[in-house]
Design a protein around this motif. Structure first.
Motif, PDB file in Angstrom:
ATOM      1  N   TYR A  10       0.849  -1.194   0.000  1.00 17.63           N
ATOM      2  CA  TYR A  10       0.000   0.000   0.000  1.00 17.63           C
ATOM      3  C   TYR A  10       0.881   1.239   0.000  1.00 17.63           C
ATOM      4  O   TYR A  10       2.099   1.157   0.156  1.00 17.63           O
ATOM      5  N   GLU A  11       0.245   2.389  -0.177  1.00 13.55           N
ATOM      6  CA  GLU A  11       0.951   3.670  -0.169  1.00 13.55           C
ATOM      7  C   GLU A  11       0.383   4.571   0.912  1.00 13.55           C
ATOM      8  O   GLU A  11      -0.817   4.518   1.210  1.00 13.55           O
ATOM      9  N   SER A  12       1.233   5.373   1.523  1.00 19.84           N
ATOM     10  CA  SER A  12       0.801   6.313   2.543  1.00 19.84           C
ATOM     11  C   SER A  12       1.702   7.538   2.494  1.00 19.84           C
ATOM     12  O   SER A  12       2.499   7.697   1.554  1.00 19.84           O
ATOM     13  N   PRO A  47      -3.265   3.925   5.347  1.00 21.11           N
ATOM     14  CA  PRO A  47      -4.162   5.042   5.029  1.00 21.11           C
ATOM     15  C   PRO A  47      -5.604   4.865   5.489  1.00 21.11           C
ATOM     16  O   PRO A  47      -6.341   5.838   5.602  1.00 21.11           O
ATOM     17  N   GLU A  48      -6.027   3.636   5.790  1.00 18.92           N
ATOM     18  CA  GLU A  48      -7.408   3.416   6.223  1.00 18.92           C
ATOM     19  C   GLU A  48      -7.566   3.421   7.740  1.00 18.92           C
ATOM     20  O   GLU A  48      -8.675   3.274   8.250  1.00 18.92           O
ATOM     21  N   LEU A  49      -6.473   3.580   8.465  1.00 26.86           N
ATOM     22  CA  LEU A  49      -6.538   3.595   9.927  1.00 26.86           C
ATOM     23  C   LEU A  49      -6.966   4.958  10.444  1.00 26.86           C
ATOM     24  O   LEU A  49      -6.503   5.996   9.961  1.00 26.86           O
ATOM     25  N   LYS A  50      -7.843   4.949  11.449  1.00 26.87           N
ATOM     26  CA  LYS A  50      -8.280   6.174  12.105  1.00 26.87           C
ATOM     27  C   LYS A  50      -8.033   6.050  13.605  1.00 26.87           C
ATOM     28  O   LYS A  50      -7.706   4.969  14.105  1.00 26.87           O
ATOM     29  N   THR A  51      -8.185   7.140  14.315  1.00 28.75           N
ATOM     30  CA  THR A  51      -7.946   7.151  15.750  1.00 28.75           C
ATOM     31  C   THR A  51      -8.749   6.060  16.450  1.00 28.75           C
ATOM     32  O   THR A  51      -9.949   5.928  16.230  1.00 28.75           O
ATOM     33  N   ASP A  67     -13.232  12.232   4.476  1.00 28.60           N
ATOM     34  CA  ASP A  67     -13.005  11.535   5.744  1.00 28.60           C
ATOM     35  C   ASP A  67     -13.618  10.137   5.783  1.00 28.60           C
ATOM     36  O   ASP A  67     -13.417   9.395   6.743  1.00 28.60           O
ATOM     37  N   GLY A  68     -14.381   9.758   4.759  1.00 26.23           N
ATOM     38  CA  GLY A  68     -14.962   8.424   4.722  1.00 26.23           C
ATOM     39  C   GLY A  68     -16.117   8.220   5.693  1.00 26.23           C
ATOM     40  O   GLY A  68     -16.636   7.111   5.827  1.00 26.23           O
ATOM     41  N   PHE A  69     -16.553   9.278   6.357  1.00 25.14           N
ATOM     42  CA  PHE A  69     -17.629   9.194   7.347  1.00 25.14           C
ATOM     43  C   PHE A  69     -18.972   8.939   6.662  1.00 25.14           C
ATOM     44  O   PHE A  69     -19.280   9.532   5.628  1.00 25.14           O
ATOM     45  N   ASN A  70     -19.772   8.067   7.250  1.00 27.56           N
ATOM     46  CA  ASN A  70     -21.100   7.778   6.705  1.00 27.56           C
ATOM     47  C   ASN A  70     -22.087   8.846   7.178  1.00 27.56           C
ATOM     48  O   ASN A  70     -22.978   8.585   7.990  1.00 27.56           O
ATOM     49  N   ALA A  71     -21.916  10.050   6.661  1.00 26.55           N
ATOM     50  CA  ALA A  71     -22.760  11.173   7.076  1.00 26.55           C
ATOM     51  C   ALA A  71     -24.208  10.977   6.674  1.00 26.55           C
ATOM     52  O   ALA A  71     -25.110  11.547   7.291  1.00 26.55           O
TER      53      ALA A  71
END
Length: 546
Positions: free
Chosen positions: A131-133, A157-161, A284-288
């Motif tokens: 992967y790339e970051s 890149p897909e990791l969040k807090t 942000d990938g959030f399911n708003a």
């Protein structure tokens, strides 16, 4: 396995605090100081952005330690060692990632792109990982030392807090999700469904008849969010899970939101409550679309108009004057620029033009039919099923919030500002309730699968629903929704909304509408007027049908 992962994270944090006098003491100081360096150095503290040499040196040290699996040294090169170390420990520990090779790219200022190639190995099974970051080097606030600005996405890149990495038997069996007609749904073809499918797998994988495989996955902090699979070492057997989605409507929704950044849309079937489509286009990938909590602007006037009608304050063809401004509890409210005042307006006229002042003037009711701070809350909860925190859609969702507000916020709530919070799922449901008179809680998986009880509400009197539907029709054919809905055939209706957000020059764009037995709602954050951004998204989804 989920509890084991949690223990590993806690253990990693504990190790930071007590693992060895030198390193432990260093990190306690770092946590207080806000960067990865020690406090009290006598050397001259550097200021300003890190130089090119510093960026190269810092990133090189970080990469070297990371590759060797030296989490302590790698985390010490960041500005938040206490947060970085557990994830870096997990990378070579519970994630079983080995043979790590990191190839830096050409820096862009203080940002360094890089590629990672490695091997995931578990119980005799191995698969490559690539992967790339990127990372950014910043100046430590207290030490002046050049440090990696810690973000979980540096590691992947897909990791969040709050996330961690785990390799082992999957927490849930894989699923083959299909739409209402049996068409297979994948995150590759329908990217917006990625987090939804992960959540469905986590919740219903064991009920769909599959068997778990072995995989490297991102385990999210919230146990309600399903694991995100990254590498499959041994395939499990997928169970088939039927959803309420329509592949055609979903494809249209995915395409529609691409027109605007920070946009979301939901489509439902009013006669059943089934969710036909959900899409988000966000960095942000959030399911708003399902989880957002923002002011809905004038789309809220559907509920407010219902409150007026149900409480006998006014009706579709009765007075709702539209002055140039209106004052409530010392706060002055205005209409959108260019709106001509109309003191002889009816509720239908003020609704289709989206006149704020007409709704503010009526928020107190009349002498004969007074309204209170609780009136709008009661209407939202008892008639539209909102704000009770009891929807069970099958995935994580927010039910909307319409608090009983006093002071100026009582009037602001009535026009979708103030303390009201909604998302496109909520507003699509509002439209569905408005045009049918019946609240049917939206869902993406049949409640028969897990015997869950869907939320209920009284719904609307038939006369109220008939008036709301007609006012939405007028808005779509001759009001603020006309431009967006032009060219759509069948029985159509709509409502625009523009929600002002503190600190933002441009308002959020909202739109909700219906066409025959489909209701849809969209929002575009900082998209401007409702008909300009959210409107075209909704129209495109309605045009596709269910």
């Amino acid at each position: 396995m989920r509890n084991g992962a949690k223990a590993a994270i806690v253990g990693g944090v504990f190790a930071v605090m007590v693992g060895g006098a030198g390193y432990g003491a260093y990190n306690i100081v770092s946590a207080v100081s806000g960067d990865g360096g020690s406090v009290g150095t006598t050397a001259e503290k550097k200021t300003g952005p890190p130089s090119g040499d510093e960026v190269e040196e810092t990133s090189k040290k970080f990469f070297a330690a990371w590759k060797k699996g030296d989490a302590a040294t790698a985390s010490a090169e960041t500005n938040n060692a206490q947060a970085a170390r557990p994830l870096l420990v997990a990378y070579g520990g519970q994630a079983h990632i080995t043979k790590v090779k990191i190839t830096p790219g050409t820096p862009a200022g203080t940002t360094v792109p890089f590629s990672v190639s490695a091997t995931v190995s578990y119980e005799g099974k191995s698969k490559p990982l690539a992967y790339e970051s990127e990372l950014t080097v910043v100046r430590g606030k207290t030490t002046g030392k050049a440090l990696v600005d810690w973000q979980p996405s540096v590691v992947h890149p897909e990791l969040k807090t709050g996330d961690t990495l785990v390799t082992g038997e999957a927490a849930s069996p894989p699923i083959e999700a299909v739409d209402r007609n049996g068409v297979v749904l994948t995150k590759e073809k329908y990217p917006s469904l990625g987090p939804v499918l992960d959540s469905l797998r986590d919740k219903y994988g064991d009920k769909a008849g599959g068997t778990p495989g072995v995989e490297l996955a991102i385990r999210h902090e919230s146990e309600e969010a399903g694991d995100t699979s990254l590498v499959t070492l041994a395939k499990g057997e997928a169970g088939k899970l039927r959803t309420t989605f329509s592949a055609g409507a979903q494809a249209a929704a995915e395409k529609a939101v691409k027109q605007f950044s920070e946009s979301s849309v939901v489509a439902v079937k009013p006669s059943t409550g089934e969710v036909l489509a959900i899409a988000n286009h966000r960095e942000d990938g959030f399911n708003a679309a399902f989880e957002g909590r923002v002011a809905p602007g004038s789309t809220m006037k559907i509920i407010t108009a219902a409150m007026f009608i149900d409480n006998g304050v006014t009706s579709m063809n009765s007075p709702a004057p539209c002055p140039s401004d209106a004052v409530w509890m010392s706060r002055k409210f205005h209409n959108l620029k260019g709106m001509e005042p109309n003191e002889g307006a009816t509720l239908a006229n003020s609704f289709m033009r989206s006149c704020n002042t007409a709704f503010v003037k009526l928020v107190d009711g009349t002498d004969e039919k007074p309204l209170t701070d609780e009136s709008l809350t009661t209407e939202a909860q008892e008639r539209f099923g909102l704000g009770k925190d009891n929807w069970k859609t099958g995935v994580i969702s927010f039910d909307g919030s319409v608090p009983a507000s006093g002071g100026p916020n009582r009037a602001a709530n009535a026009i979708g500002q103030g303390e009201v919070q909604m998302n496109p799922l909520n507003m699509a449901s509002v439209t569905a309730t408005a045009i049918t008179g019946t609240f049917r809680q939206p869902f993406v998986v049949s409640p028969k699968l897990d015997n869950r009880q869907l939320a209920t509400a009284r719904g609307l009197p038939s006369n109220t629903a008939a008036q709301l539907k007609q006012m939405m029709r007028l808005t779509a054919t001759g009001g603020t929704a006309q431009k967006a809905m032009s060219g759509l055939g069948g029985d159509i209706g709509g409502k625009t909304g523009s929600a002002e957000v503190d600190g933002k020059e441009t308002s959020d764009s909202w739109f909700t509408g219906f066409r025959n037995d489909i209701a849809a709602a969209a929002m575009v954050q900082q998209g401007g007027h409702g008909g300009d951004a959210a409107g075209p998204i909704v129209a495109q989804v309605l045009r596709a049908g269910g």
